[in-house]
Design a protein around this motif. Structure first.
Motif, PDB file in Angstrom:
ATOM      1  N   GLU A 180     -30.365   6.639  17.541  1.00  0.00           N
ATOM      2  CA  GLU A 180     -29.171   6.099  16.543  1.00  0.00           C
ATOM      3  C   GLU A 180     -29.760   5.029  15.737  1.00  0.00           C
ATOM      4  N   ILE A 181     -29.759   4.874  14.452  1.00  0.00           N
ATOM      5  CA  ILE A 181     -29.975   4.036  13.853  1.00  0.00           C
ATOM      6  C   ILE A 181     -29.310   3.311  12.796  1.00  0.00           C
ATOM      7  N   SER A 182     -29.042   1.812  12.721  1.00  0.00           N
ATOM      8  CA  SER A 182     -28.384   1.328  11.645  1.00  0.00           C
ATOM      9  C   SER A 182     -29.211   0.775  10.522  1.00  0.00           C
ATOM     10  N   ILE A 183     -28.829   0.662   9.460  1.00  0.00           N
ATOM     11  CA  ILE A 183     -29.573  -0.116   8.402  1.00  0.00           C
ATOM     12  C   ILE A 183     -28.831  -1.520   8.164  1.00  0.00           C
ATOM     13  N   GLY A 184     -28.066  -1.866   8.985  1.00  0.00           N
ATOM     14  CA  GLY A 184     -27.820  -3.451   8.803  1.00  0.00           C
ATOM     15  C   GLY A 184     -26.604  -3.561   9.146  1.00  0.00           C
ATOM     16  N   ASP A 185     -25.864  -4.689   9.361  1.00  0.00           N
ATOM     17  CA  ASP A 185     -24.660  -5.191  10.231  1.00  0.00           C
ATOM     18  C   ASP A 185     -23.476  -5.286   9.077  1.00  0.00           C
ATOM     19  N   TYR A 186     -23.210  -4.012   8.585  1.00  0.00           N
ATOM     20  CA  TYR A 186     -22.219  -3.932   7.848  1.00  0.00           C
ATOM     21  C   TYR A 186     -21.582  -2.315   7.652  1.00  0.00           C
ATOM     22  N   VAL A 187     -20.794  -1.901   7.348  1.00  0.00           N
ATOM     23  CA  VAL A 187     -19.964  -0.490   7.256  1.00  0.00           C
ATOM     24  C   VAL A 187     -20.199   0.094   5.926  1.00  0.00           C
ATOM     25  N   LEU A 188     -20.823   1.006   5.842  1.00  0.00           N
ATOM     26  CA  LEU A 188     -20.786   1.868   4.788  1.00  0.00           C
ATOM     27  C   LEU A 188     -19.715   3.081   5.130  1.00  0.00           C
ATOM     28  N   SER A 189     -19.393   3.689   3.916  1.00  0.00           N
ATOM     29  CA  SER A 189     -18.372   4.706   4.186  1.00  0.00           C
ATOM     30  C   SER A 189     -18.962   6.295   4.444  1.00  0.00           C
ATOM     31  N   GLY A 190     -20.227   6.318   4.518  1.00  0.00           N
ATOM     32  CA  GLY A 190     -20.704   7.491   5.094  1.00  0.00           C
ATOM     33  C   GLY A 190     -22.441   7.210   5.374  1.00  0.00           C
ATOM     34  N   GLY A 191     -22.845   7.930   5.927  1.00  0.00           N
ATOM     35  CA  GLY A 191     -24.323   7.712   6.562  1.00  0.00           C
ATOM     36  C   GLY A 191     -25.376   8.333   5.355  1.00  0.00           C
ATOM     37  N   LEU A 219     -28.407  12.948  10.536  1.00  0.00           N
ATOM     38  CA  LEU A 219     -27.132  13.150  10.697  1.00  0.00           C
ATOM     39  C   LEU A 219     -26.306  12.111  10.204  1.00  0.00           C
ATOM     40  N   ALA A 220     -25.668  12.250   8.875  1.00  0.00           N
ATOM     41  CA  ALA A 220     -24.682  11.356   8.252  1.00  0.00           C
ATOM     42  C   ALA A 220     -23.421  11.651   8.634  1.00  0.00           C
ATOM     43  N   GLY A 221     -22.621  10.616   9.278  1.00  0.00           N
ATOM     44  CA  GLY A 221     -21.200  10.662   9.475  1.00  0.00           C
ATOM     45  C   GLY A 221     -20.389  10.380   8.401  1.00  0.00           C
ATOM     46  N   HIS A 222     -19.251  10.679   8.851  1.00  0.00           N
ATOM     47  CA  HIS A 222     -18.032   9.834   7.526  1.00  0.00           C
ATOM     48  C   HIS A 222     -16.924   9.556   8.491  1.00  0.00           C
ATOM     49  N   TYR A 223     -15.937   8.887   7.532  1.00  0.00           N
ATOM     50  CA  TYR A 223     -14.310   8.888   8.217  1.00  0.00           C
ATOM     51  C   TYR A 223     -14.865   7.835   9.184  1.00  0.00           C
ATOM     52  N   GLU A 224     -14.094   8.061  10.629  1.00  0.00           N
ATOM     53  CA  GLU A 224     -14.244   7.089  11.649  1.00  0.00           C
ATOM     54  C   GLU A 224     -15.543   7.229  12.340  1.00  0.00           C
ATOM     55  N   GLY A 225     -16.305   8.566  12.006  1.00  0.00           N
ATOM     56  CA  GLY A 225     -17.636   8.655  12.731  1.00  0.00           C
ATOM     57  C   GLY A 225     -17.380  10.362  13.006  1.00  0.00           C
ATOM     58  N   ILE A 226     -18.230  10.697  14.054  1.00  0.00           N
ATOM     59  CA  ILE A 226     -18.414  12.128  14.767  1.00  0.00           C
ATOM     60  C   ILE A 226     -17.889  11.687  16.202  1.00  0.00           C
ATOM     61  N   LEU A 251     -25.993   7.124   2.152  1.00  0.00           N
ATOM     62  CA  LEU A 251     -26.855   6.216   1.817  1.00  0.00           C
ATOM     63  C   LEU A 251     -27.846   5.484   2.701  1.00  0.00           C
ATOM     64  N   ALA A 252     -27.551   5.625   3.984  1.00  0.00           N
ATOM     65  CA  ALA A 252     -28.398   5.280   4.912  1.00  0.00           C
ATOM     66  C   ALA A 252     -29.365   5.850   5.177  1.00  0.00           C
ATOM     67  N   ALA A 253     -29.151   7.429   5.199  1.00  0.00           N
ATOM     68  CA  ALA A 253     -30.091   8.196   5.146  1.00  0.00           C
ATOM     69  C   ALA A 253     -31.329   8.231   3.979  1.00  0.00           C
ATOM     70  N   LEU A 272     -29.220   9.839  14.324  1.00  0.00           N
ATOM     71  CA  LEU A 272     -27.982   9.477  13.970  1.00  0.00           C
ATOM     72  C   LEU A 272     -27.863   8.377  13.097  1.00  0.00           C
ATOM     73  N   LEU A 273     -27.313   8.280  11.852  1.00  0.00           N
ATOM     74  CA  LEU A 273     -27.056   7.095  11.183  1.00  0.00           C
ATOM     75  C   LEU A 273     -25.904   6.592  11.566  1.00  0.00           C
ATOM     76  N   THR A 274     -25.655   5.345  12.114  1.00  0.00           N
ATOM     77  CA  THR A 274     -24.493   4.650  12.653  1.00  0.00           C
ATOM     78  C   THR A 274     -24.619   3.263  12.311  1.00  0.00           C
ATOM     79  N   PRO A 275     -23.591   2.448  12.268  1.00  0.00           N
ATOM     80  CA  PRO A 275     -23.711   0.797  12.342  1.00  0.00           C
ATOM     81  C   PRO A 275     -23.879   0.580  13.799  1.00  0.00           C
ATOM     82  N   GLN A 276     -23.654   1.418  14.719  1.00  0.00           N
ATOM     83  CA  GLN A 276     -23.901   1.031  16.124  1.00  0.00           C
ATOM     84  C   GLN A 276     -25.305   1.183  16.587  1.00  0.00           C
ATOM     85  N   GLY A 277     -26.023   1.753  15.780  1.00  0.00           N
ATOM     86  CA  GLY A 277     -27.508   1.947  16.142  1.00  0.00           C
ATOM     87  C   GLY A 277     -28.528   0.768  16.309  1.00  0.00           C
TER      88      GLY A 277
HETATM   89  N1  SAM Z   1     -16.156   3.801  12.972  1.00  0.00           N
HETATM   90  C1  SAM Z   1     -17.566   3.618  12.958  1.00  0.00           C
HETATM   91  C2  SAM Z   1     -17.836   2.122  13.640  1.00  0.00           C
HETATM   92  O1  SAM Z   1     -17.169   1.408  13.115  1.00  0.00           O
HETATM   93  O2  SAM Z   1     -18.916   2.132  13.974  1.00  0.00           O
HETATM   94  C3  SAM Z   1     -17.945   3.353  11.311  1.00  0.00           C
HETATM   95  C4  SAM Z   1     -17.849   4.577  10.481  1.00  0.00           C
HETATM   96  S1  SAM Z   1     -18.455   4.625   9.124  1.00  0.00           S
HETATM   97  C5  SAM Z   1     -16.914   4.454   8.056  1.00  0.00           C
HETATM   98  C6  SAM Z   1     -18.802   6.415   8.377  1.00  0.00           C
HETATM   99  C7  SAM Z   1     -20.312   6.762   8.626  1.00  0.00           C
HETATM  100  O3  SAM Z   1     -21.084   5.787   7.896  1.00  0.00           O
HETATM  101  C8  SAM Z   1     -20.767   6.499   9.990  1.00  0.00           C
HETATM  102  O4  SAM Z   1     -20.460   7.696  10.897  1.00  0.00           O
HETATM  103  C9  SAM Z   1     -22.292   6.370   9.632  1.00  0.00           C
HETATM  104  O5  SAM Z   1     -23.124   7.533   9.643  1.00  0.00           O
HETATM  105  C10 SAM Z   1     -22.416   5.601   8.182  1.00  0.00           C
HETATM  106  N2  SAM Z   1     -22.600   4.459   8.380  1.00  0.00           N
HETATM  107  C11 SAM Z   1     -21.817   3.326   8.189  1.00  0.00           C
HETATM  108  N3  SAM Z   1     -22.394   2.134   8.269  1.00  0.00           N
HETATM  109  C12 SAM Z   1     -23.683   2.427   8.616  1.00  0.00           C
HETATM  110  C13 SAM Z   1     -24.822   1.480   8.687  1.00  0.00           C
HETATM  111  N4  SAM Z   1     -24.714   0.147   8.817  1.00  0.00           N
HETATM  112  N5  SAM Z   1     -26.032   2.072   9.143  1.00  0.00           N
HETATM  113  C14 SAM Z   1     -26.264   3.657   9.206  1.00  0.00           C
HETATM  114  N6  SAM Z   1     -25.009   4.308   9.122  1.00  0.00           N
HETATM  115  C15 SAM Z   1     -23.978   3.664   8.691  1.00  0.00           C
END
Ligand code: SAM
Length: 245
Positions: free
Chosen positions: A134-145, A115-122, A147-149, A90-95
């Protein structure tokens, strides 16, 4: 290796248009059958007549949350397309923050499912049920997973055997594991992840800036020693956190 991506934007993973996967090393790896990439559209698995994959969050608040059922059904359908078990990611900023070590480990797997999330997440319940890495590509928030994938796919692909012309180059790049010769007979060689050394090409003199003379010496032992020294110095100055005690 086979990589599946679960996404609501499968067009971002086109392997034929000159987008990320259609050029350079990923394109060559796909052409040489070293890698195959399959994007599954989560929208195709919704039971909603408007192809909705998200809904409002319980408890209120802004944004939308991706629903369990389409994500779950899409993952099971993608996994059923190939007998090899998939490592779920799962691509997530919390990974766990992505490192070259993680990339190296993932590059040894026969199959990955991202698995790429969108919006607030899954919805958390389907994440618990899928139990992905759960993997993050860095300490910033993308709009979707997505680009991280793509970042992860690119970093993994260049480590697949046969994907790059020169098999040594990943080790010579930044974060590669380098063997450092012992300083004396009493010491053992050590391995250390280092940044890369500086690189130069023609001309020898550019705007009065000259190439370091050692690189023109033709002495390969001296050149290797200079490069190692540069790598250690750069790592010490720029990324001391990489250095073992
Ligand atoms: N509400 C979530 C949070 O604050 O943890 C952020 C959701 S973000 C707007 C939407 C999606 O973008 C996430 O579900 C994830 O798949 C992807 N994403 C955003 N930042 C990412 C990061 N730094 N690394 C990997 N995936 C990321």
């Amino acid at each position: 290796m086979r990589i599946d991506i679960l996404t609501t934007f499968p067009e971002l993973f086109s392997t034929t248009s000159p987008a990320v996967l259609g050029v350079s090393i990923p394109a060559r790896a796909i052409k040489a059958n070293i890698l195959s990439v399959h994007a599954t559209d989560i929208r195709a698995f919704t039971h909603d007549k408007h192809s909705k994959t998200d809904d409002r969050p319980f408890g209120g608040g802004p944004g939308m949350v991706m629903m369990c059922q389409p994500v779950w059904d899409a993952v099971l359908a993608a996994e059923a397309q190939d007998q090899r078990p998939a490592t779920r990611i799962l691509l997530t900023p919390q990974g766990t923050p992505l490192t070259q070590k993680i990339v190296e480990d993932l590059a040894t797997k026969p199959r990955l499912l991202m698995l790429a999330g969108h919006y607030e997440g899954i919805d958390e319940r389907v994440i618990e049920a899928l139990d992905p890495i759960e993997i993050s590509i860095g300490d910033y928030v993308l709009s979707g997973g997505e680009l991280a994938a793509l970042v992860l796919i690119d970093a993994i692909t260049r480590l697949l055997p046969g994907a790059t012309g020169d098999q040594l180059s990943p080790q010579q790049d930044s974060f590669g594991n380098v063997t450092i010769p012992p300083q004396s007979n009493k010491h053992q060689p050590t391995t250390q992840r280092l940044l890369d050394c500086p690189h130069y090409t023609k001309p020898r003199d550019w705007q009065g800036r000259e190439v370091p003379p050692v690189l023109l010496s033709g002495d390969h032992t001296k050149i290797a020693a200079w490069r190692l020294q540069q790598r250690m110095q750069r790592t010490f100055v720029r990324r001391p956190d990489l250095l073992d005690e």
